[in-house]
Design a protein around this motif. Structure first.
Motif, PDB file in Angstrom:
ATOM      1  N   ARG A   6      69.933  75.953  32.191  1.00 27.85           N
ATOM      2  CA  ARG A   6      70.266  77.319  32.559  1.00 27.85           C
ATOM      3  C   ARG A   6      69.253  78.252  31.906  1.00 27.85           C
ATOM      4  O   ARG A   6      68.371  77.827  31.165  1.00 27.85           O
ATOM      5  CB  ARG A   6      71.694  77.659  32.103  1.00 27.85           C
ATOM      6  N   GLY A   7      69.427  79.537  32.177  1.00 24.20           N
ATOM      7  CA  GLY A   7      68.469  80.511  31.705  1.00 24.20           C
ATOM      8  C   GLY A   7      68.532  80.767  30.215  1.00 24.20           C
ATOM      9  O   GLY A   7      69.319  80.169  29.481  1.00 24.20           O
ATOM     10  N   THR A   8      67.692  81.677  29.777  1.00 24.48           N
ATOM     11  CA  THR A   8      67.533  81.966  28.365  1.00 24.48           C
ATOM     12  C   THR A   8      67.786  83.451  28.112  1.00 24.48           C
ATOM     13  O   THR A   8      68.133  84.198  29.010  1.00 24.48           O
ATOM     14  CB  THR A   8      66.109  81.621  27.910  1.00 24.48           C
ATOM     15  N   ALA A  18      74.527  83.960  38.730  1.00 25.61           N
ATOM     16  CA  ALA A  18      75.292  82.721  38.919  1.00 25.61           C
ATOM     17  C   ALA A  18      74.430  81.475  38.738  1.00 25.61           C
ATOM     18  O   ALA A  18      74.915  80.442  38.270  1.00 25.61           O
ATOM     19  CB  ALA A  18      75.920  82.714  40.311  1.00 25.61           C
ATOM     20  N   ASN A  19      73.159  81.563  39.092  1.00 21.41           N
ATOM     21  CA  ASN A  19      72.299  80.385  39.084  1.00 21.41           C
ATOM     22  C   ASN A  19      71.378  80.290  37.875  1.00 21.41           C
ATOM     23  O   ASN A  19      70.809  79.221  37.634  1.00 21.41           O
ATOM     24  CB  ASN A  19      71.445  80.350  40.353  1.00 21.41           C
ATOM     25  N   TRP A  20      71.256  81.374  37.132  1.00 25.32           N
ATOM     26  CA  TRP A  20      70.275  81.367  36.048  1.00 25.32           C
ATOM     27  C   TRP A  20      70.886  81.644  34.682  1.00 25.32           C
ATOM     28  O   TRP A  20      70.656  80.915  33.729  1.00 25.32           O
ATOM     29  CB  TRP A  20      69.167  82.374  36.341  1.00 25.32           C
ATOM     30  N   ALA A  74      61.385  78.911  53.670  1.00 23.23           N
ATOM     31  CA  ALA A  74      61.339  77.890  52.629  1.00 23.23           C
ATOM     32  C   ALA A  74      61.379  78.452  51.221  1.00 23.23           C
ATOM     33  O   ALA A  74      61.684  77.730  50.270  1.00 23.23           O
ATOM     34  CB  ALA A  74      60.078  77.036  52.791  1.00 23.23           C
ATOM     35  N   GLU A  75      61.061  79.738  51.056  1.00 24.78           N
ATOM     36  CA  GLU A  75      60.933  80.301  49.709  1.00 24.78           C
ATOM     37  C   GLU A  75      61.830  81.517  49.552  1.00 24.78           C
ATOM     38  O   GLU A  75      61.709  82.486  50.287  1.00 24.78           O
ATOM     39  CB  GLU A  75      59.482  80.695  49.441  1.00 24.78           C
ATOM     40  N   ASP A  76      62.731  81.460  48.583  1.00 23.45           N
ATOM     41  CA  ASP A  76      63.552  82.611  48.245  1.00 23.45           C
ATOM     42  C   ASP A  76      63.988  82.482  46.794  1.00 23.45           C
ATOM     43  O   ASP A  76      63.597  81.544  46.084  1.00 23.45           O
ATOM     44  CB  ASP A  76      64.751  82.758  49.189  1.00 23.45           C
ATOM     45  N   LEU A  77      64.794  83.416  46.336  1.00 22.09           N
ATOM     46  CA  LEU A  77      65.198  83.422  44.938  1.00 22.09           C
ATOM     47  C   LEU A  77      65.977  82.172  44.559  1.00 22.09           C
ATOM     48  O   LEU A  77      65.785  81.600  43.477  1.00 22.09           O
ATOM     49  CB  LEU A  77      66.030  84.682  44.659  1.00 22.09           C
ATOM     50  N   ARG A  93      64.699  75.638  37.046  1.00 20.93           N
ATOM     51  CA  ARG A  93      65.654  74.861  36.247  1.00 20.93           C
ATOM     52  C   ARG A  93      65.304  73.372  36.265  1.00 20.93           C
ATOM     53  O   ARG A  93      65.417  72.689  35.239  1.00 20.93           O
ATOM     54  CB  ARG A  93      67.069  75.089  36.766  1.00 20.93           C
ATOM     55  N   ARG A  94      64.870  72.859  37.422  1.00 20.90           N
ATOM     56  CA  ARG A  94      64.462  71.449  37.481  1.00 20.90           C
ATOM     57  C   ARG A  94      63.249  71.208  36.598  1.00 20.90           C
ATOM     58  O   ARG A  94      63.133  70.162  35.943  1.00 20.90           O
ATOM     59  CB  ARG A  94      64.148  71.051  38.929  1.00 20.90           C
ATOM     60  N   GLY A  95      62.328  72.176  36.581  1.00 20.03           N
ATOM     61  CA  GLY A  95      61.161  72.034  35.720  1.00 20.03           C
ATOM     62  C   GLY A  95      61.530  72.009  34.251  1.00 20.03           C
ATOM     63  O   GLY A  95      60.970  71.223  33.465  1.00 20.03           O
ATOM     64  N   ILE A  96      62.474  72.854  33.847  1.00 18.40           N
ATOM     65  CA  ILE A  96      62.931  72.868  32.450  1.00 18.40           C
ATOM     66  C   ILE A  96      63.618  71.546  32.108  1.00 18.40           C
ATOM     67  O   ILE A  96      63.454  71.008  31.002  1.00 18.40           O
ATOM     68  CB  ILE A  96      63.868  74.062  32.208  1.00 18.40           C
TER      69      ILE A  96
END
Length: 350
Positions: free
Chosen positions: A46-48, A339-341, A294-297, A305-308
């Motif tokens: 999740r986010g920071t 909600a996602n970060w 294909a690209e949005d928020l 998140r997958r990269g982290i």
């Protein structure tokens, strides 16, 4: 007999070429399938507590009511935005910014100090860099760089907490840009202020830069991808307090491939410079001109998140996302962002 041998050899060559073409085509077709399969598991990260946002020029160029300033402060608090890049430029060719373009910057700074004192406000200054005689600002000229520094001083005097450069294009052999960073860092350290930069996403393969330069046609001032190599990014990271990576405009045909792009750059950038400087991975809240489906928020945040998740350990310095941009982010997108970060325990209704 000789003709028969030649025909046989030709058939073998054609057959091998056909198999090679089929193999390459198979790889091309398998890539989206593999990316789709990789994309399915829900990321854990999740986010920071560090996130940035690029804000519109009207905040310094037009008057605002007290209610508008309070609403801005509430938006920043609700979404845990710690750094705002208020657009205060662009630079003129000589490195100045006309005062009438930022006539309300002082009022903004007073309002931010009153309503959002913990948020770092940075003067977002940019322009098209002259490359091979084309562009607007020639930072190779020491007189222009000196004028840029005087402009920086004006904004720091107005109360900004830092300077945020977005000069494009910047190539990995740009010594003038590095000289400008050195001079600006001296100024910001004297003022106890921040220095941050926006850079394009790094190269997929740094050694290919000369190939890009030789083969790709020049389009105005942009003649080959302005991608920092690892060595250049490391050097920049050692000169600034924050690096914001403009990871958006992916131009990949599927959501899973676009997500892989964000994941790949998140992991690679944080592994490379995350111990040296604060990193913000840029995420878009606008529809890109190519392949907007294909690209949005949502894709960008999931990819980050997958990269982290793929990191062996978290970076030593703060990191987060940079929302590009405030003026294109709807209420629904802010809700999606929370909600996602943001960590669940920090999310507030908003």
């Amino acid at each position: 007999m000789t003709g028969t041998v030649r025909k046989s050899r030709a058939r073998r060559v054609l057959r091998r070429a056909g198999w090679a073409a089929a193999f390459v085509l198979g790889l091309i077709l398998l890539a989206p399938v593999a990316a789709w399969a990789w994309w399915q598991p829900e990321p854990k990260a999740r986010g920071t507590g560090a996130n940035a946002m690029w804000a519109r020029h009207q905040w310094v160029g037009e008057p605002h009511t007290d209610a508008e300033y309070r609403a801005l402060a509430a938006l920043l608090e609700t979404n845990r935005i710690t750094d705002v890049y208020f657009h205060t430029g662009p630079f003129e060719a000589d490195g100045t910014v006309p005062p009438d373009k930022y006539r309300h910057a002082g009022a903004l700074m007073k309002a931010m100090e009153k309503y959002a004192p913990d948020v770092r406000t940075q003067a977002y200054l940019g322009q098209i860099r002259v490359v091979e005689g084309e562009g607007v600002i020639e930072i190779d000229d020491p007189a222009v760089r000196a004028e840029i520094l005087r402009t920086d001083e004006i904004f720091l005097d107005l109360g900004f907490d830092g300077i945020h450069y977005d000069l494009e294009p910047i190539y990995p052999d740009d010594e003038a840009f590095l000289d400008l960073l050195d001079a600006t860092r001296t100024l910001t350290r004297e003022r106890d202020a921040l220095l941050s930069v926006a850079l394009e996403q790094p190269t997929l393969a740094g050694p290919l830069q000369p190939v890009y330069k030789a083969l790709l046609p020049r389009q105005g001032a942009f003649h080959y991808p302005a991608r920092p190599t690892e060595d250049f990014l490391l050097e920049v990271a050692g000169k600034v307090d924050q690096v914001a990576i403009m990871t958006y405009d992916v131009a990949l045909p599927t959501r899973s491939l676009a997500g892989w792009h964000f994941a790949r750059h998140t992991r690679a950038t944080l592994e490379l410079i995350g111990d040296r400087t604060t990193v913000f991975i840029g995420v878009p809240t606008y529809r890109p001109p190519t392949m907007p489906w294909a690209e949005d928020l949502e894709v960008a945040l999931r990819g980050v998140r997958r990269g982290i998740d793929q990191l062996d350990r978290p970076p030593e310095r703060p990191y987060g996302v940079g929302v590009y941009a405030a003026w294109t982010t709807s209420a629904d997108e802010w809700a999606l962002y929370r909600a996602n970060w943001l960590p669940p325990e920090t999310v507030k209704a908003g």
